[in-house]
Design a protein around this motif. Sequence first.
Motif, PDB file in Angstrom:
ATOM      1  N   TYR A  95      -6.929  -0.378   6.690  1.00  0.00           N
ATOM      2  CA  TYR A  95      -7.696  -1.394   5.966  1.00  0.00           C
ATOM      3  C   TYR A  95      -9.074  -1.574   6.600  1.00  0.00           C
ATOM      4  O   TYR A  95     -10.097  -1.579   5.908  1.00  0.00           O
ATOM      5  CB  TYR A  95      -6.939  -2.725   5.969  1.00  0.00           C
ATOM      6  CG  TYR A  95      -7.781  -3.909   5.550  1.00  0.00           C
ATOM      7  CD1 TYR A  95      -8.102  -4.119   4.213  1.00  0.00           C
ATOM      8  CD2 TYR A  95      -8.265  -4.816   6.495  1.00  0.00           C
ATOM      9  CE1 TYR A  95      -8.880  -5.207   3.828  1.00  0.00           C
ATOM     10  CE2 TYR A  95      -9.036  -5.903   6.116  1.00  0.00           C
ATOM     11  CZ  TYR A  95      -9.343  -6.084   4.779  1.00  0.00           C
ATOM     12  OH  TYR A  95     -10.124  -7.155   4.405  1.00  0.00           O
ATOM     13  N   GLN A  96      -9.105  -1.715   7.925  1.00  0.00           N
ATOM     14  CA  GLN A  96     -10.374  -1.953   8.598  1.00  0.00           C
ATOM     15  C   GLN A  96     -11.313  -0.758   8.480  1.00  0.00           C
ATOM     16  O   GLN A  96     -12.531  -0.921   8.345  1.00  0.00           O
ATOM     17  CB  GLN A  96     -10.142  -2.286  10.075  1.00  0.00           C
ATOM     18  CG  GLN A  96     -11.349  -2.938  10.739  1.00  0.00           C
ATOM     19  CD  GLN A  96     -11.797  -4.218  10.050  1.00  0.00           C
ATOM     20  OE1 GLN A  96     -10.987  -5.128   9.843  1.00  0.00           O
ATOM     21  NE2 GLN A  96     -13.070  -4.289   9.659  1.00  0.00           N
ATOM     22  N   THR A 149      -6.044  -9.493   1.941  1.00  0.00           N
ATOM     23  CA  THR A 149      -4.719  -8.893   2.090  1.00  0.00           C
ATOM     24  C   THR A 149      -3.717  -9.985   2.413  1.00  0.00           C
ATOM     25  O   THR A 149      -4.072 -11.050   2.928  1.00  0.00           O
ATOM     26  CB  THR A 149      -4.696  -7.837   3.217  1.00  0.00           C
ATOM     27  OG1 THR A 149      -4.783  -8.507   4.492  1.00  0.00           O
ATOM     28  CG2 THR A 149      -5.852  -6.857   3.076  1.00  0.00           C
ATOM     29  N   SER A 150      -2.456  -9.701   2.118  1.00  0.00           N
ATOM     30  CA  SER A 150      -1.392 -10.642   2.437  1.00  0.00           C
ATOM     31  C   SER A 150      -0.106  -9.886   2.761  1.00  0.00           C
ATOM     32  O   SER A 150       0.201  -8.888   2.097  1.00  0.00           O
ATOM     33  CB  SER A 150      -1.140 -11.591   1.266  1.00  0.00           C
ATOM     34  OG  SER A 150       0.023 -12.384   1.496  1.00  0.00           O
ATOM     35  N   THR A 151       0.617 -10.353   3.768  1.00  0.00           N
ATOM     36  CA  THR A 151       1.913  -9.763   4.095  1.00  0.00           C
ATOM     37  C   THR A 151       3.057 -10.593   3.535  1.00  0.00           C
ATOM     38  O   THR A 151       4.225 -10.336   3.838  1.00  0.00           O
ATOM     39  CB  THR A 151       2.076  -9.652   5.631  1.00  0.00           C
ATOM     40  OG1 THR A 151       2.052 -10.960   6.211  1.00  0.00           O
ATOM     41  CG2 THR A 151       0.975  -8.800   6.242  1.00  0.00           C
ATOM     42  N   ARG A 186       4.027  -1.203   3.439  1.00  0.00           N
ATOM     43  CA  ARG A 186       3.192  -2.147   4.181  1.00  0.00           C
ATOM     44  C   ARG A 186       1.788  -1.581   4.380  1.00  0.00           C
ATOM     45  O   ARG A 186       1.615  -0.387   4.610  1.00  0.00           O
ATOM     46  CB  ARG A 186       3.819  -2.461   5.536  1.00  0.00           C
ATOM     47  CG  ARG A 186       5.132  -3.240   5.437  1.00  0.00           C
ATOM     48  CD  ARG A 186       5.812  -3.373   6.792  1.00  0.00           C
ATOM     49  NE  ARG A 186       6.986  -4.246   6.722  1.00  0.00           N
ATOM     50  CZ  ARG A 186       8.192  -3.838   6.331  1.00  0.00           C
ATOM     51  NH1 ARG A 186       8.375  -2.573   5.965  1.00  0.00           N
ATOM     52  NH2 ARG A 186       9.214  -4.683   6.295  1.00  0.00           N
ATOM     53  N   LEU A 187       0.796  -2.441   4.304  1.00  0.00           N
ATOM     54  CA  LEU A 187      -0.586  -2.054   4.537  1.00  0.00           C
ATOM     55  C   LEU A 187      -0.831  -1.911   6.032  1.00  0.00           C
ATOM     56  O   LEU A 187      -0.587  -2.851   6.789  1.00  0.00           O
ATOM     57  CB  LEU A 187      -1.531  -3.103   3.938  1.00  0.00           C
ATOM     58  CG  LEU A 187      -3.017  -2.967   4.277  1.00  0.00           C
ATOM     59  CD1 LEU A 187      -3.598  -1.683   3.686  1.00  0.00           C
ATOM     60  CD2 LEU A 187      -3.795  -4.183   3.763  1.00  0.00           C
ATOM     61  N   ASP A 188      -1.324  -0.748   6.447  1.00  0.00           N
ATOM     62  CA  ASP A 188      -1.713  -0.520   7.835  1.00  0.00           C
ATOM     63  C   ASP A 188      -3.092  -1.139   8.027  1.00  0.00           C
ATOM     64  O   ASP A 188      -4.063  -0.734   7.384  1.00  0.00           O
ATOM     65  CB  ASP A 188      -1.751   0.986   8.120  1.00  0.00           C
ATOM     66  CG  ASP A 188      -2.044   1.296   9.580  1.00  0.00           C
ATOM     67  OD1 ASP A 188      -2.966   0.675  10.154  1.00  0.00           O
ATOM     68  OD2 ASP A 188      -1.376   2.178  10.139  1.00  0.00           O
ATOM     69  N   MET A 189      -3.186  -2.124   8.913  1.00  0.00           N
ATOM     70  CA  MET A 189      -4.435  -2.853   9.056  1.00  0.00           C
ATOM     71  C   MET A 189      -5.548  -2.000   9.669  1.00  0.00           C
ATOM     72  O   MET A 189      -6.728  -2.285   9.469  1.00  0.00           O
ATOM     73  CB  MET A 189      -4.217  -4.122   9.879  1.00  0.00           C
ATOM     74  CG  MET A 189      -3.352  -5.161   9.168  1.00  0.00           C
ATOM     75  SD  MET A 189      -3.916  -5.537   7.470  1.00  0.00           S
ATOM     76  CE  MET A 189      -5.472  -6.385   7.808  1.00  0.00           C
ATOM     77  N   GLU A 190      -5.204  -0.957  10.393  1.00  0.00           N
ATOM     78  CA  GLU A 190      -6.230  -0.035  10.885  1.00  0.00           C
ATOM     79  C   GLU A 190      -6.845   0.734   9.711  1.00  0.00           C
ATOM     80  O   GLU A 190      -8.063   0.942   9.665  1.00  0.00           O
ATOM     81  CB  GLU A 190      -5.642   0.936  11.911  1.00  0.00           C
ATOM     82  CG  GLU A 190      -5.333   0.298  13.250  1.00  0.00           C
ATOM     83  CD  GLU A 190      -4.916   1.316  14.296  1.00  0.00           C
ATOM     84  OE1 GLU A 190      -5.006   2.537  14.019  1.00  0.00           O
ATOM     85  OE2 GLU A 190      -4.481   0.897  15.384  1.00  0.00           O
ATOM     86  N   GLN A 222       0.834  -1.198   0.000  1.00  0.00           N
ATOM     87  CA  GLN A 222       0.000   0.000   0.000  1.00  0.00           C
ATOM     88  C   GLN A 222       0.876   1.258   0.000  1.00  0.00           C
ATOM     89  O   GLN A 222       1.115   1.864   1.039  1.00  0.00           O
ATOM     90  CB  GLN A 222      -0.931  -0.010   1.223  1.00  0.00           C
ATOM     91  CG  GLN A 222      -1.968   1.088   1.236  1.00  0.00           C
ATOM     92  CD  GLN A 222      -2.913   1.029   0.056  1.00  0.00           C
ATOM     93  OE1 GLN A 222      -3.399  -0.033  -0.314  1.00  0.00           O
ATOM     94  NE2 GLN A 222      -3.164   2.191  -0.543  1.00  0.00           N
TER      95      GLN A 222
END
Length: 325
Positions: A293-294, A317-319, A287-291, A100
């Motif tokens: 994303y949510q 999503t995948s890390t 990196r995708l920030d999961m907050e 991201q």
Amino acid sequence: MKRTLLAAAALAFAFGPAQAADDITLQLKWVTQGQFAGYYVAKDKGFYEEEGLNVTIKPGGPDMAPPQVIAGGGADVIIDWMPAALASRERGVPLVNIAQPFKKSGMMLVCLKETGITKPEDFRGRTLGVWFFGNEYPFLSWMSKLGIPTEGGADGVTVLKQGFNVDPLLQKQADCISTMTYNEYWQVIDAGIPESDLVVFKYEDQGVATLEDGLYVMEESLNDPAFVDKMARFVRATMKGWAYSRDNPDEAADIVLENDATGAQTEKHQKRMVREVNKLTEGSDGRLDMEDYQRTVNTLLSGGSDPVISKEPVGATSTAVTDKL
């Protein structure tokens, strides 16, 4: 003589022939412009080449949907907005976010001050220009959150399917139009309407911002360790390109212009665009920030009887790629 030949053969074996670069085809969401500066910079400055990659960058256009391109095998990785990607996933195109680069949203509604609109509640009874081809999802979620119908009428809004220009505002066909901080907003300014005559509603400020310009691949591709490794190198080089763009915005704009085969872009607009886009990538390491994303998922689920997605996504999503950075 024999010893010399043996030594030469040993050296050749040790170093081997020059390894062929791994090919990657990237499908952009839109035409060649500063929105994608990091990718063009990474290619121009040799960052992809340093990672053993040969990257082909395919521009998009108004009638092109990146999910359809990758589903048809026309790309290895695409740039898309998360609302469109998640909607596509729910419809059967198994897209997965692997990185991201954009940390913030640049989407806005821009209204003429003369309309009297000062707050979102004033949208009722108005005509609003909205982009489609997947870009309408954040808008629809926002209207749902406000409780404003999108079928017209005094209590709702009339949605004008906006082309990718600002004509509806200039010609007063719409009270407000969709713009990006780095593009159409400045087209309005350049058309002669001063900022003092405009009212701006940023999706970020309204709490309905959704993630834009992420990198997506097909889910099954991540089963291949070689593909994951290739994508990790691609993301690493790309983020290096974005860092270079932030440090050298004018040079980045020049690189974009050199890659614009249409000749449609102007130096003034691209230099301004790169600077605005750099504000959106700042703070991202890929990196995708999961907050974030949510928040995007929650916004898309809050569509009342007509949500953008009907259930919490699973496996979207995948890390796997960013874990290798």
